[in-house]
Design an enzyme around this catalytic site. Structure first.
Site, PDB file in Angstrom:
ATOM      1  N   ARG A  78       0.843  -1.139   0.027  1.00 29.30           N
ATOM      2  CA  ARG A  78       0.082   0.088   0.079  1.00 29.30           C
ATOM      3  C   ARG A  78       0.956   1.116   0.044  1.00 29.30           C
ATOM      4  O   ARG A  78       1.766   1.345   0.970  1.00 29.30           O
ATOM      5  CB  ARG A  78      -0.953  -0.099   1.303  1.00 29.30           C
ATOM      6  CG  ARG A  78      -1.961  -1.043   1.284  1.00 29.30           C
ATOM      7  CD  ARG A  78      -2.963  -0.827   2.122  1.00 29.30           C
ATOM      8  NE  ARG A  78      -2.781  -0.261   3.546  1.00 29.30           N
ATOM      9  CZ  ARG A  78      -3.655   0.138   4.389  1.00 29.30           C
ATOM     10  NH1 ARG A  78      -4.920  -0.078   3.942  1.00 29.30           N
ATOM     11  NH2 ARG A  78      -3.201   0.457   5.532  1.00 29.30           N
ATOM     12  N   THR A 127      -1.061   7.429  -0.522  1.00 27.60           N
ATOM     13  CA  THR A 127      -2.546   7.184  -1.167  1.00 27.60           C
ATOM     14  C   THR A 127      -3.252   6.063  -0.481  1.00 27.60           C
ATOM     15  O   THR A 127      -4.452   6.075  -0.706  1.00 27.60           O
ATOM     16  CB  THR A 127      -2.469   6.857  -2.827  1.00 27.60           C
ATOM     17  OG1 THR A 127      -1.512   5.602  -2.748  1.00 27.60           O
ATOM     18  CG2 THR A 127      -1.649   8.172  -3.251  1.00 27.60           C
ATOM     19  N   ASP A 170       0.260  -3.814  11.908  1.00 30.17           N
ATOM     20  CA  ASP A 170       0.388  -3.936  10.515  1.00 30.17           C
ATOM     21  C   ASP A 170       1.129  -5.624  10.687  1.00 30.17           C
ATOM     22  O   ASP A 170       1.973  -5.947  11.231  1.00 30.17           O
ATOM     23  CB  ASP A 170       1.889  -3.081  10.370  1.00 30.17           C
ATOM     24  CG  ASP A 170       2.183  -3.336   8.803  1.00 30.17           C
ATOM     25  OD1 ASP A 170       2.597  -4.266   8.255  1.00 30.17           O
ATOM     26  OD2 ASP A 170       2.330  -2.558   8.189  1.00 30.17           O
ATOM     27  N   ASP A 220       4.413  -6.510   9.211  1.00 30.57           N
ATOM     28  CA  ASP A 220       5.568  -6.301  10.073  1.00 30.57           C
ATOM     29  C   ASP A 220       5.625  -7.116  11.369  1.00 30.57           C
ATOM     30  O   ASP A 220       6.656  -7.570  11.888  1.00 30.57           O
ATOM     31  CB  ASP A 220       5.474  -4.666  10.911  1.00 30.57           C
ATOM     32  CG  ASP A 220       5.886  -3.746   9.678  1.00 30.57           C
ATOM     33  OD1 ASP A 220       6.693  -4.026   8.877  1.00 30.57           O
ATOM     34  OD2 ASP A 220       5.658  -2.649   9.899  1.00 30.57           O
TER      35      ASP A 220
HETATM   36  C1  PRP Z   1      -1.162  -4.977   3.985  1.00 30.36           C
HETATM   37  C2  PRP Z   1      -1.986  -6.360   4.052  1.00 30.36           C
HETATM   38  C3  PRP Z   1      -2.821  -6.192   2.636  1.00 30.36           C
HETATM   39  C4  PRP Z   1      -3.004  -4.862   2.635  1.00 30.36           C
HETATM   40  C5  PRP Z   1      -4.335  -4.752   3.044  1.00 30.36           C
HETATM   41  O1  PRP Z   1      -0.176  -5.136   3.229  1.00 30.36           O
HETATM   42  O2  PRP Z   1      -1.133  -7.391   3.797  1.00 30.36           O
HETATM   43  O3  PRP Z   1      -2.061  -6.783   1.610  1.00 30.36           O
HETATM   44  O4  PRP Z   1      -2.263  -4.005   3.614  1.00 30.36           O
HETATM   45  O5  PRP Z   1      -4.980  -3.342   2.883  1.00 30.36           O
HETATM   46  P1  PRP Z   1      -6.078  -2.880   1.676  1.00 30.36           P
HETATM   47  O6  PRP Z   1      -7.179  -3.799   1.919  1.00 30.36           O
HETATM   48  O7  PRP Z   1      -6.294  -1.448   2.048  1.00 30.36           O
HETATM   49  O8  PRP Z   1      -5.401  -3.030   0.534  1.00 30.36           O
HETATM   50  P2  PRP Z   1       0.998  -3.964   3.306  1.00 30.36           P
HETATM   51  O9  PRP Z   1       0.937  -2.902   2.119  1.00 30.36           O
HETATM   52  O10 PRP Z   1       1.192  -3.542   4.689  1.00 30.36           O
HETATM   53  O11 PRP Z   1       2.180  -4.652   2.741  1.00 30.36           O
HETATM   54  P3  PRP Z   1       3.096  -5.865   3.404  1.00 30.36           P
HETATM   55  O12 PRP Z   1       2.244  -7.058   3.577  1.00 30.36           O
HETATM   56  O13 PRP Z   1       4.254  -6.043   2.583  1.00 30.36           O
HETATM   57  O14 PRP Z   1       3.603  -5.250   4.778  1.00 30.36           O
HETATM   58  N1  URA Z   2      -2.633  -3.584   6.589  1.00 29.58           N
HETATM   59  C1  URA Z   2      -2.386  -4.214   7.961  1.00 29.58           C
HETATM   60  O1  URA Z   2      -1.270  -4.679   8.126  1.00 29.58           O
HETATM   61  N2  URA Z   2      -3.274  -3.483   8.859  1.00 29.58           N
HETATM   62  C2  URA Z   2      -4.105  -2.914   8.790  1.00 29.58           C
HETATM   63  O2  URA Z   2      -4.875  -2.719   9.662  1.00 29.58           O
HETATM   64  C3  URA Z   2      -4.437  -2.391   7.419  1.00 29.58           C
HETATM   65  C4  URA Z   2      -3.784  -2.840   6.415  1.00 29.58           C
END
Ligand code: PRP
Ligand code: URA
Length: 215
Positions: A109, A113, A205, A208
């Site tokens: 994400r 944005t 997160d 993380d």
């Molecule tokens: C997180 C999660 C999803 C996304 C969900 O990924 O694992 O893929 O956010 O959010 P959304 O429904 O608003 O799209 P992140 O962007 O944190 O990446 P990561 O898994 O690499 O930490």
């Molecule tokens: N991605 C995450 O990992 N946690 C949230 O709450 C939203 C998006």
């Protein structure tokens, strides 16, 4: 508790799941327990989400007689984790069905944005003939899941389901509007998103916390 009544949206709400999701929610849960618990939750959710997978009638011989039994054919199934956090659910699901194919879609994400940005996509060559289970613990705005399903549909995949652990009503609504035909399996449906598009109460997160990169 938010209410969602869409035909293809299944909020699993089982006490074993809510218990384990509470462990994930606790900010004092460390990386190892977090990762192991995500794996266990994926397995429990898989039990329900994989209920309708195709089986093949196969003759086997018990100590007493021959019998025809429906066996799972893992070669027609594909799990597609959304990187990174979806990776945490892969082992729990593949323990249920060894031999299944695994594709990967990398999305993050954009911090400003909050829209998904694709940085990786590697899927089995004949994916269009497979039943695909997209997996990601978090379903927040729904942007990542919507993008990933679009990618799969562009590749010609016809049977897609999405399995997540925690969802926000905002994401479920956005997804259902675009893909009312795609079944969604949710461990817990939370209250809402915050101004940063994080799920409340949520678990923070997920990527993380699974990979220990929060500090
Ligand atoms: C997180 C999660 C999803 C996304 C969900 O990924 O694992 O893929 O956010 O959010 P959304 O429904 O608003 O799209 P992140 O962007 O944190 O990446 P990561 O898994 O690499 O930490
Ligand atoms: N991605 C995450 O990992 N946690 C949230 O709450 C939203 C998006």
């Amino acid at each position: 508790m938010a209410k969602i009544n869409y035909k293809n949206v299944h909020v699993l709400n089982h006490p074993l799941l809510t218990h384990k999701i509470a462990i994930l929610r606790d900010k004092n849960t460390g990386t190892t327990t977090f990762r192991n618990t995500v794996k266990e939750i994926a397995m429990l959710e898989g039990f329900e989400a994989l209920r309708n997978i195709s089986t093949k009638k196969t003759v086997i011989t018990t100590p007493l007689e021959k019998t025809t039994q429906p066996l799972v054919d893992g070669s027609k199934l594909c799990f597609v984790p959304i990187l990174r956090a979806g990776l945490g659910m892969v082992d729990g699901l593949t323990d249920l069905i060894p031999g299944v194919k695994i594709g990967h879609i990398g999305l993050y994400r954009d911090p400003k944005t909050k829209k998904p940005v694709e940085y990786f996509c590697k899927l089995p060559k004949n994916i269009k003939n497979m039943e695909v289970f997209l997996i990601d613990p978090m379903f927040a705005t729904g942007g990542s899941a919507i993008d990933a399903v679009r990618t799969l549909k562009k590749k010609g995949v016809k049977k897609i389901s999405f399995i997540c652990i925690v969802a926000a009503p905002e994401g479920v609504k956005a997804f259902e509007k675009v893909f009312p035909d795609v079944p969604v399996y949710i461990g817990a449906l939370d209250r809402q998103l915050n101004s940063n598009k994080y799920i409340l109460p949520g678990l923070g997160d997920a990527g993380d916390r699974i990979f220990g990169t929060e500090d």
